[in-house]
Design an enzyme around this catalytic site. Structure first.
Site, PDB file in Angstrom:
ATOM      1  N   ARG A 118       0.814  -1.252  -0.060  1.00  0.00           N
ATOM      2  CA  ARG A 118      -0.016  -0.062   0.027  1.00  0.00           C
ATOM      3  C   ARG A 118       0.887   1.215  -0.063  1.00  0.00           C
ATOM      4  NH1 ARG A 118      -2.667  -3.940   3.067  1.00  0.00           N
ATOM      5  NH2 ARG A 118      -4.724  -4.397   2.229  1.00  0.00           N
ATOM      6  N   LYS A 140       2.610  10.758 -11.819  1.00  0.00           N
ATOM      7  CA  LYS A 140       1.768   9.925 -12.623  1.00  0.00           C
ATOM      8  C   LYS A 140       2.461   8.613 -12.870  1.00  0.00           C
ATOM      9  CE  LYS A 140      -1.458  12.814 -15.353  1.00  0.00           C
ATOM     10  NZ  LYS A 140      -1.774  13.272 -16.966  1.00  0.00           N
ATOM     11  N   GLU A 182       8.457  16.673 -25.991  1.00  0.00           N
ATOM     12  CA  GLU A 182       7.906  17.156 -24.515  1.00  0.00           C
ATOM     13  C   GLU A 182       8.275  18.532 -24.067  1.00  0.00           C
ATOM     14  OE1 GLU A 182       5.477  15.797 -23.011  1.00  0.00           O
ATOM     15  OE2 GLU A 182       5.220  13.803 -23.654  1.00  0.00           O
ATOM     16  N   LYS A 224       6.625  22.345 -15.558  1.00  0.00           N
ATOM     17  CA  LYS A 224       5.780  21.089 -14.997  1.00  0.00           C
ATOM     18  C   LYS A 224       5.461  21.159 -13.542  1.00  0.00           C
ATOM     19  CE  LYS A 224       4.694  16.288 -15.594  1.00  0.00           C
ATOM     20  NZ  LYS A 224       4.710  14.933 -16.154  1.00  0.00           N
ATOM     21  N   GLU A 234      -4.907  16.579 -11.662  1.00  0.00           N
ATOM     22  CA  GLU A 234      -5.469  16.757 -13.026  1.00  0.00           C
ATOM     23  C   GLU A 234      -6.942  17.095 -12.898  1.00  0.00           C
ATOM     24  OE1 GLU A 234      -5.525  14.737 -17.436  1.00  0.00           O
ATOM     25  OE2 GLU A 234      -3.420  14.628 -16.474  1.00  0.00           O
ATOM     26  N   ARG A 238      -3.591  20.972 -14.810  1.00  0.00           N
ATOM     27  CA  ARG A 238      -2.564  19.993 -15.374  1.00  0.00           C
ATOM     28  C   ARG A 238      -2.956  19.333 -16.690  1.00  0.00           C
ATOM     29  NH1 ARG A 238       0.453  15.661 -11.540  1.00  0.00           N
ATOM     30  NH2 ARG A 238       1.457  14.551 -13.187  1.00  0.00           N
ATOM     31  N   ASN A 242      -1.542  17.763 -21.536  1.00  0.00           N
ATOM     32  CA  ASN A 242      -2.026  16.846 -22.421  1.00  0.00           C
ATOM     33  C   ASN A 242      -1.990  17.330 -24.012  1.00  0.00           C
ATOM     34  OD1 ASN A 242      -2.386  14.554 -20.777  1.00  0.00           O
ATOM     35  ND2 ASN A 242      -4.212  15.599 -19.844  1.00  0.00           N
ATOM     36  N   HIS A 245      -1.408  14.939 -26.769  1.00  0.00           N
ATOM     37  CA  HIS A 245      -1.631  13.717 -26.476  1.00  0.00           C
ATOM     38  C   HIS A 245      -3.062  13.023 -26.770  1.00  0.00           C
ATOM     39  CE1 HIS A 245       1.739  15.013 -23.831  1.00  0.00           C
ATOM     40  NE2 HIS A 245       2.031  13.746 -23.435  1.00  0.00           N
ATOM     41  N   HIS A 249      -2.041   9.749 -28.297  1.00  0.00           N
ATOM     42  CA  HIS A 249      -2.568   8.116 -27.758  1.00  0.00           C
ATOM     43  C   HIS A 249      -2.968   7.543 -28.581  1.00  0.00           C
ATOM     44  CE1 HIS A 249      -1.964   9.866 -23.339  1.00  0.00           C
ATOM     45  NE2 HIS A 249      -0.731   9.625 -23.801  1.00  0.00           N
ATOM     46  N   HIS A 262       6.597   7.357 -27.901  1.00  0.00           N
ATOM     47  CA  HIS A 262       5.474   8.233 -27.419  1.00  0.00           C
ATOM     48  C   HIS A 262       5.810   9.806 -27.841  1.00  0.00           C
ATOM     49  CE1 HIS A 262       2.682  10.223 -24.527  1.00  0.00           C
ATOM     50  NE2 HIS A 262       3.722  10.727 -23.954  1.00  0.00           N
TER      51      HIS A 262
END
Length: 366
Positions: A118, A140, A182, A224, A234, A238, A242, A245, A249, A262
Site C-alpha cells: 500500500r 503519474k 515534450e 511542469k 489533473e 494540469r 496533455n 496527447h 495516444h 511516445h
C-alpha cells in the site's frame, strides 16, 4: 548542479539536474529509509548504468529487477516482475524502489511503489530526455491496456528525481527527438519566451550540447513543477500538459505500443492541435508554420500516419482518459504560448483536420 523543487507540502521533493549525478551518493542516501533498496531497470539500461548506481548506494543491498525493454511491455505481466522481486527478497514497507530507465520503467516502478504494501518510497533516475523532462516529474504512474494507454495507474510522488544528462549520450537520435517533443510542449502551452529560445537553440539540443540541455531540462521541469503544484491530480490546469496527447495516444494505440515512440506521437499530435486551432480561427497561418518548422528541426513527424483512418482516430479518442461526460476534450492553442482545454470542437472541423493530415502522407512509418 541545478535544483528544482516540486512544492506539494509534506510530499514536496527536489529535482536534481546536472552532469555526473549518478555517481553522487549524497543525492541518493538521504532519500532512502533503510538498507532495503530495489533497483528497477530494463535490459538495455541495466548493463550500461546499474553497476554505477549500485556503487552510489554504498552498503544498501537488495533486489534488482530487470524488465524487458519497450512500450510493448508496459503491462500487468511485466509489472508483476517487480512484485515478484520484492516478495522474493522479503522487502517490507521501509524499502525504497529506484527507477533507472526511461518513461516505461519510471511509470511501472512508480505504480509498483504505490501498490506494494500500500505504498513505499521510490526515487526516479530517468535515463531518456522524455522521462527527464516529463514522465519522471509529477507522480503519474501506470501501465497500458490493449484498449488504451495509461488507463490503469495511480498518482504517486517520488522522494526525489535525479537527472544526469550524461546518461543521454547512449541514446539513439530518435529517442532524443522524442524527448524534444515534450520540451517543445512546454513552450507551446504556456511559455512563449521559452518557445522563442527553442527556435533559436533546437539544433544545440539535437546535438546534446550540455549547457543547452541543462537549461532546457530545468526550464521544462520548472514549468511542469508549477503546474503539478497547482493541480496534482489533473482536476484543472494540469490537463494542459496533455497538449498533443489525445491525438498521440490514438496513434500509439492504433499502431501498437512502441511502433511510434511516445514523443513522436505527441509531436504529430501537437501539429494536429495547432492545425485544429487554426481551423477554429485562433492561430494564424504563420503560427502553424512556426510550429511545423520547430518540430521538423527536432526531427519529429508533422502529420498523422497515413495508414490510419479518421474513424480509427475517433474510436481511440472516445476511450481516452481525457473524455469527460462522453465529450472529447482537446488541449488547443489560443496563441503560441497559451493553451486552453476545450470540449466543444465541432465534429466536421475535427474530421477535416484529421483527414488533411492523413492525406498529406508525410508520416506513414517512423
Amino acid at each position: 548542479m541545478q535544483i528544482v523543487q516540486v512544492d506539494l507540502g509534506d510530499r514536496s521533493y527536489p529535482i536534481y539536474i546536472g552532469s555526473g549525478l549518478l555517481a553522487e551518493p549524497s543525492l541518493f542516501l538521504p532519500h532512502i529509509k533503510s538498507d532495503q533498496v530495489c533497483i528497477v531497470t530494463n535490459s538495455t539500461v541495466g548493463p550500461l548504468y546499474q553497476s554505477r548506481l549500485q556503487s552510489s548506494l554504498k552498503d544498501k543491498q537488495g533486489a534488482q529487477v530487470q524488465l524487458p525493454d519497450g512500450e510493448a511491455h508496459k503491462n500487468f505481466a511485466t509489472l508483476n516482475l517487480i512484485f515478484d522481486g520484492l516478495l522474493q527478497a522479503r522487502h517490507n514497507r521501509n524499502t525504497t524502489l529506484i527507477a533507472l530507465g526511461g518513461g516505461v520503467v519510471g511509470d511501472m516502478c512508480g505504480f509498483a511503489a504505490a501498490s506494494y504494501q500500500r505504498g513505499v518510497n521510490f526515487i526516479q533516475v530517468p535515463t531518456t530526455l522524455l522521462s527527464q523532462v516529463d514522465s519522471s516529474v509529477g507522480g503519474k504512474t501506470g501501465i497500458n491496456h490493449p484498449l488504451g494507454k495509461n488507463m490503469i495507474g495511480a498518482f504517486y510522488q517520488p522522494q526525489a528525481v535525479i537527472i544526469d544528462i550524461d546518461l543521454l549520450a547512449t541514446l539513439p537520435a530518435r529517442e532524443i527527438s522524442a524527448g524534444l517533443a515534450e520540451v517543445i510542449k512546454y513552450g507551446l502551452l504556456g511559455d512563449a519566451e521559452f518557445l522563442r529560445w527553442l527556435e533559436l537553440n533546437i539544433e544545440r539540443l539535437v546535438a546534446l550540447d550540455p549547457d543547452a540541455l541543462i537549461y532546457a531540462i530545468r526550464r521544462s521541469c520548472e514549468n511542469k513543477a508549477k503546474i503539478v503544484a497547482a493541480d496534482e491530480r489533473e482536476g484543472g490546469v494540469r490537463a494542459l500538459l496533455n497538449l498533443g496527447h489525445t491525438f498521440g495516444h490514438a496513434i500509439e494505440t492504433q499502431l501498437g505500443y512502441g511502433n511510434w515512440l511516445h514523443g513522436e506521437a505527441v509531436g504529430a499530435g501537437m501539429m494536429l492541435a495547432a492545425e485544429l486551432s487554426e481551423k477554429l480561427g485562433w492561430l494564424a497561418a504563420k503560427d502553424v508554420v512556426r510550429v511545423r518548422g520547430l518540430l521538423e528541426k527536432a526531427q519529429l513527424p508533422i502529420a498523422a500516419p497515413k495508414s490510419m483512418t479518421v474513424d480509427q482516430f475517433l474510436a481511440h479518442m472516445s476511450v481516452d482518459k481525457k473524455v469527460m461526460d462522453g465529450r472529447l476534450r482537446f488541449v488547443l492553442l489560443k496563441a503560441l504560448g497559451e493553451a486552453v482545454v476545450v470540449n466543444d470542437v465541432g465534429l466536421s472541423d475535427l474530421q477535416h483536420v484529421l483527414q488533411a493530415s492523413i492525406s498529406s502522407g508525410l508520416a506513414d512509418t517512423h
